[in-house]
Design an enzyme around this catalytic site. Structure first.
Site: not given
Length: 491
Positions: A198, A389
């Protein structure tokens, strides 16, 4: 049309949220090791020592420790990541359960401080290298392909303090040295790598989820950190391909879909600019190998001046990623108007979307947003894509007979798998799907165990009590069926 037969079904975790053993076998301290437990209403705190006294400060985006402070562990605080779910001592049992579900891949991260305890040692810590070798060999025993994140919110505390959270170019060399050790050590055991988890949150978190840090200093810090990480990532990609041409290296983006709240052209433009800042800025650099045209506007908004060299630009161009991976949980709406109906919760704030349902953590369930994101991203970059995810954090109840009936999780995942199927039908080259927290783990945002994502229940509570016993939930058997049927049987 169904999912490809070689589709990588699996689950995802992060070292600091599952391993525990924070000071065993030579491991050094990571930033997460000085991060306390929090909750929906209270932020997690960073603990430190300043002038011989212990103190703590909220671990908010763009905020570091006070000037002169060093990270320290306070014996009176609870640090959930110190034990987490003790994967360090349970990995064989856990991987066996993943294999029972039929996992084709298992996403995990390596704790940088297990390999280089401070981050700048000459030689790696052999005990750390050995641990991950055992984990990867265990995966291979069951034909599970490891998908390895090199850096998942896991910076060595020593380096973070010394170089002020990636504010020094020396961090690039530290990271590349660490990555090269992994590429050489695990050649033949690992094929898929992700450079930074991320990566876009450095900028995204400054102005999202109720955070509002609008200072030029915070943006200068975030964009400079990102630049050094982009260069580190690019050099790592180049090194990976030199060490093993079969390596597939991806980026990893926090994928959040923004919609305009109204058809007001100002809302539509704001939504575009938010996508550019939060999503495309990082994706463009890592997939296209150069800064996009709108980068100058973003820098000028906050008087950002980057330390960037011709060699950096060359590295970015030569170190493009092989695949684009991202997390996806929810969508947001953006507007230039004042709104009354707002969302509140963990990492959620802003206008509410009247067409969507929200979880108790304030997250909007929006499977169509996943299809939309996949199609936009694949159209933009035209490289293989992976959803690494996705999942529903919820409070699970254990029944008197020791069962966990989590039909709400099954329902959430079913809708998102259907959305992926539609994107594949529309031509997206989607190669894998790893649900987040396939075994219950410590929440990164709140430090809680009670916000559970897993197919496997772990007996541990928010205060560190419990036997750590593993129990399959109803979703465990459902996901096994999904994988067995290549995504055909979603009932």
């Amino acid at each position: 049309m169904s999912f490809p037969k070689n589709f990588l079904w699996g689950g995802a975790t992060a070292a600091n949220q599952i391993e525990g053993a924070y000071d065993e076998d030579g491991k050094g301290l990571s930033v997460t090791d000085i991060t306390t437990a929090g909750s929906l209403d209270h932020p997690r705190m960073l603990t430190y020592k300043l002038n011989g006294k212990l103190g703590k400060i909220p671990g908010l985006p763009g905020a570091g420790l006070p000037e002169g402070a060093v990270g320290a562990i306070d014996p009176n605080e609870y640090y959930p990541n110190h034990v987490a779910i003790d994967f360090y001592h349970h990995y064989k049992e856990d991987i066996k359960m993943f294999a029972e579900m039929g996992f084709k891949t298992f996403r995990l991260s390596i704790a940088w401080t297990r390999i280089f305890p401070k981050g700048d040692e000459e030689k790696p810590n052999q005990a750390g290298l050995d641990f991950y070798r055992r984990v990867f060999e265990e995966c291979k025993k069951y034909d599970i392909e490891p998908l390895v994140t090199i850096s998942h919110y896991e910076d060595p505390l020593y380096l973070s303090e010394k170089y002020h959270d990636w504010q020094d170019r020396k961090m690039i060399d530290m990271y590349v040295k660490y990555a090269k050790v992994l590429f050489k050590e695990y050649k033949g055991l690992v094929k898929y790598w992700l450079t930074f988890n991320e990566i876009n949150t450095a900028v995204m978190m400054l102005d999202m989820f109720g955070n509002k840090n609008d200072s030029d200093e915070a943006y200068q810090h975030a964009y400079q950190k990102l630049h050094y990480q982009f260069v580190a990532s690019a050099r790592a990609v180049k090194a990976a391909h030199e060490i093993d041409p079969n390596y597939v290296v991806g980026n990893m983006i926090c994928g959040i879909v923004d919609y305009p709240l109204t058809p007001d052209p100002q809302d539509v433009l704001k939504r575009r600019h938010d996508w550019e800042k939060n999503i495309f800025y990082c994706g463009d650099v890592q997939c296209k190998g150069k800064y996009p045209t709108f980068a100058k506007r973003l820098w000028d908004e906050h008087n950002v001046h980057l330390d960037i060299t011709d060699q950096d630009r060359k590295d970015l161009a030569e170190g493009k990623v092989d695949m684009y991976t991202f997390s996806y949980y929810m969508s947001n709406v953006v507007t230039t108007h004042e709104v009354k109906d707002k969302v509140g919760g963990n990492f959620a704030a802003g206008a509410k979307n009247p067409y969507l349902k929200y979880s108790e953590w304030g997250w909007a369930t929006d499977p169509t947003g996943l299809q939309y994101y996949l199609e936009v991203i694949y159209d933009r970059y035209e490289i293989p894509v992976m959803v690494v995810e996705n999942g529903l954090g919820a409070v699970d109840k254990v029944t008197a007979d020791g069962k966990i009936h989590d039909d709400y999780r099954i329902d959430y995942l079913r809708q998102h798998i259907e959305a992926m199927q539609k994107a594949i039908d529309d031509g997206v080259d989607l190669i894998g799907y790893t649900t987040w927290g396939c075994i219950d783990l410590v929440s990164a945002g709140t430090g809680q165990m009670s916000k559970r994502y897993g197919f496997i229940y772990v007996d541990r509570d928010d205060n560190g009590n419990g036997s750590l016993k593993r129990i399959p939930k109803d979703s465990f058997y459902w996901y096994k069926k999904v994988i067995e049927s290549h995504g055909e049987d979603l009932d």
